[in-house]
Write an enzyme that holds these catalytic residues in place. Structure first.
Site, PDB file in Angstrom:
ATOM      1  N   GLU A   1     -11.987 -11.239 -24.788  1.00 45.00           N
ATOM      2  CA  GLU A   1     -12.273 -12.388 -25.639  1.00 45.00           C
ATOM      3  C   GLU A   1     -13.483 -13.170 -25.149  1.00 45.00           C
ATOM      4  O   GLU A   1     -14.223 -13.755 -25.933  1.00 45.00           O
ATOM      5  CB  GLU A   1     -11.050 -13.324 -25.690  1.00 45.00           C
ATOM      6  CG  GLU A   1     -11.153 -14.440 -26.728  1.00 45.00           C
ATOM      7  CD  GLU A   1     -11.994 -15.627 -26.282  1.00 45.00           C
ATOM      8  OE1 GLU A   1     -12.656 -16.242 -27.148  1.00 45.00           O
ATOM      9  OE2 GLU A   1     -11.995 -15.937 -25.081  1.00 45.00           O
ATOM     10  N   GLU A   2     -13.682 -13.166 -23.828  1.00 51.09           N
ATOM     11  CA  GLU A   2     -14.678 -14.044 -23.221  1.00 51.09           C
ATOM     12  C   GLU A   2     -16.118 -13.555 -23.363  1.00 51.09           C
ATOM     13  O   GLU A   2     -17.047 -14.343 -23.226  1.00 51.09           O
ATOM     14  CB  GLU A   2     -14.377 -14.213 -21.720  1.00 51.09           C
ATOM     15  CG  GLU A   2     -13.040 -14.876 -21.417  1.00 51.09           C
ATOM     16  CD  GLU A   2     -13.036 -16.356 -21.708  1.00 51.09           C
ATOM     17  OE1 GLU A   2     -14.072 -16.895 -22.145  1.00 51.09           O
ATOM     18  OE2 GLU A   2     -11.995 -16.995 -21.501  1.00 51.09           O
TER      19      GLU A   2
ATOM     20  N   ASP B   1      -8.336 -10.972 -20.839  1.00 50.19           N
ATOM     21  CA  ASP B   1      -9.434 -10.826 -19.877  1.00 50.19           C
ATOM     22  C   ASP B   1      -9.606 -12.097 -19.043  1.00 50.19           C
ATOM     23  O   ASP B   1      -9.123 -13.170 -19.388  1.00 50.19           O
ATOM     24  CB  ASP B   1     -10.734 -10.478 -20.584  1.00 50.19           C
ATOM     25  CG  ASP B   1     -11.103 -11.485 -21.676  1.00 50.19           C
ATOM     26  OD1 ASP B   1     -10.182 -12.066 -22.287  1.00 50.19           O
ATOM     27  OD2 ASP B   1     -12.308 -11.689 -21.929  1.00 50.19           O
TER      28      ASP B   1
ATOM     29  N   HIS C   1     -12.555 -22.706 -17.715  1.00 48.16           N
ATOM     30  CA  HIS C   1     -13.724 -22.115 -17.051  1.00 48.16           C
ATOM     31  C   HIS C   1     -14.120 -22.883 -15.788  1.00 48.16           C
ATOM     32  O   HIS C   1     -15.211 -22.666 -15.254  1.00 48.16           O
ATOM     33  CB  HIS C   1     -14.920 -22.003 -18.003  1.00 48.16           C
ATOM     34  CG  HIS C   1     -14.685 -21.062 -19.160  1.00 48.16           C
ATOM     35  ND1 HIS C   1     -15.699 -20.343 -19.760  1.00 48.16           N
ATOM     36  CD2 HIS C   1     -13.560 -20.701 -19.823  1.00 48.16           C
ATOM     37  CE1 HIS C   1     -15.205 -19.605 -20.742  1.00 48.16           C
ATOM     38  NE2 HIS C   1     -13.894 -19.816 -20.793  1.00 48.16           N
TER      39      HIS C   1
ATOM     40  N   ARG D   1      -4.507 -27.741 -36.588  1.00 53.34           N
ATOM     41  CA  ARG D   1      -5.415 -28.341 -37.557  1.00 53.34           C
ATOM     42  C   ARG D   1      -5.771 -27.281 -38.589  1.00 53.34           C
ATOM     43  O   ARG D   1      -5.979 -26.121 -38.233  1.00 53.34           O
ATOM     44  CB  ARG D   1      -6.695 -28.883 -36.907  1.00 53.34           C
ATOM     45  CG  ARG D   1      -7.552 -29.712 -37.870  1.00 53.34           C
ATOM     46  CD  ARG D   1      -8.810 -30.218 -37.194  1.00 53.34           C
ATOM     47  NE  ARG D   1      -9.635 -31.000 -38.103  1.00 53.34           N
ATOM     48  CZ  ARG D   1      -9.534 -32.315 -38.276  1.00 53.34           C
ATOM     49  NH1 ARG D   1      -8.644 -33.002 -37.599  1.00 53.34           N
ATOM     50  NH2 ARG D   1     -10.333 -32.938 -39.128  1.00 53.34           N
TER      51      ARG D   1
END
Length: 395
Positions: free
Chosen positions: A138-139, A80, A364, A177
């Protein structure tokens, strides 16, 4: 097999770039990605693979079945875009006004499509199954991952891998990580109701703006005085809607806030304190309130054992173009890949994608861009760990 895969991917690098640029030009917002979903599904036509569409909305599930026993691994890419007006001046800039791939999801699917195509061609040499998850939304909470999970995208899956390209990380480096790697998130909206009146007679009114201002100020003590100094949490007030006339005391205002935390315990503490402050506010100022508090994306936690395997696999792969494999710091944004990690031991890692020319604008941002060299690095990195996982990963 790795060298065979790397050679094929290098030959197909122009195809990755072509796909990325097409997707970049034709972005679609979360939960509205109908054309992108169709484009992805059409890519797999006439390929020896099972394709399922409309999984949890516009999600696409692709099953690469070797026909031989083994583990089932899911690899995920989101697709998206964001409601941002693009300012990059790229020759393949967004054709959709006010919508832009400002987070790299176009790159995610470009590398994933070509990697999946290459793995399909090699499947006779593989064992087990690979589930390719092309995920929408996802956003935008509640996110596309949770809907795809409810529709069974993880049925039979043992583990999940995901990659995010990062415009602020050096191209040529791959980052990982173990443990908590991205924050969990919550959203709240509170309506504070007082009693309106004339500015000349405050004693006859009950000022909701004063109460709201006190609430915003008091919130600053939650992180500084209620959290352990070694814990990570933040509260942001993004909207304080109290607009009115200069001489009118407002009877109600609306406040919206964002919460981030690195553990579920901290997220719970912050919610408790927000509710406690509002109860105190009601008693102190004689107001009433309505609170909508929503916990959405969980803390993203990378499985320690699996992440150690991924790091070692990447270090041993000797990928051309990869300068370093770096253990990085946790990342402040939230990510709905966290839902997969709640359901299955998973690892989410990062591929540096800082543009070679000019500054690396953050995700963004209207001038966001990624180095297209990161596409091949992402494909080879994911490909290497997929092959190693299917061949030798043991819990």
């Amino acid at each position: 097999m790795k060298e065979q895969l790397f050679t094929v991917l290098k030959e197909k690098e122009p195809k990755m770039i072509e796909i990325r640029r097409y997707l970049h030009e034709n972005p679609e917002l979360s939960f509205k990605e109908e054309k992108t979903s169709t484009y992805i599904a059409d890519f797999y036509k006439n390929k020896d693979v099972q394709v399922e569409t409309n999984i949890g909305g516009y999600g696409v599930k692709v099953t690469i079945d070797s026909g031989k026993p083994g583990k089932t691994l899911a690899i995920r890419a989101d697709f998206d875009a964001l409601p941002i007006h693009e300012e990059t001046n790229l020759p393949f800039a967004s054709k959709v006004d006010g919508v832009m791939h400002a987070c790299g999801h176009d790159a995610h699917n470009a590398y994933m499509l070509v990697l999946a195509e290459s793995l399909i061609d090699m499947k006779e040499q593989l064992t087990g199954k690979i589930i390719v998850i092309h995920q929408p939304a996802e956003e935008q909470p509640p996110g596309g991952a949770i809907a795809m999970i409810k529709d069974g995208v993880l049925d039979g899956v043992d583990n999940v891998f995901g990659i995010h390209v990062m415009s602020t990380m050096e191209t040529g480096n791959v980052y990982y990580r173990e443990g908590p790697i991205q924050t969990g998130r919550a959203y709240f909206k509170v309506i504070i109701r007082g009693k309106g009146g004339h500015g000349s007679s405050p004693h006859m009114a009950n000022d909701s703006i004063v109460a709201g201002a006190h609430f915003v100020t008091a919130l600053q003590t939650v992180v500084s005085r209620r959290l352990n100094p070694f814990d990570v949490g933040s509260i942001t007030i993004g909207s304080f809607d109290g607009k009115g006339s200069f001489n009118v005391i407002k009877d109600s205002i609306e406040i919206e806030g964002d919460v981030r935390a690195m553990t579920e315990e901290v997220r719970t503490i912050i919610e408790r304190e927000v509710r406690t402050l509002l109860e105190g506010l009601a008693g102190m100022f004689g107001i009433t309130y309505e609170l909508n508090y929503v916990n959405d994306y969980p803390v993203l936690v990378n499985d320690v054992h699996l992440t150690d395997f991924v790091a070692n696999s990447l270090k041993e792969a000797g990928i051309e173009g990869v300068a370093e494999i770096v253990r990085c710091e946790p990342q402040p944004p939230s990510e709905d890949f966290a839902y997969y990690a709640v359901e299955r031991p998973s690892t989410f890692f990062y591929v540096g994608a800082k543009p070679e020319n000019g500054p690396g604008y953050p995700h963004h941002h209207p001038k966001f861009d990624v180095s297209e060299n990161s596409l091949l690095i992402a494909a080879k990195s994911m490909g290497a760990i997929v092959l190693d996982y299917l061949d030798k990963y043991q819990v």
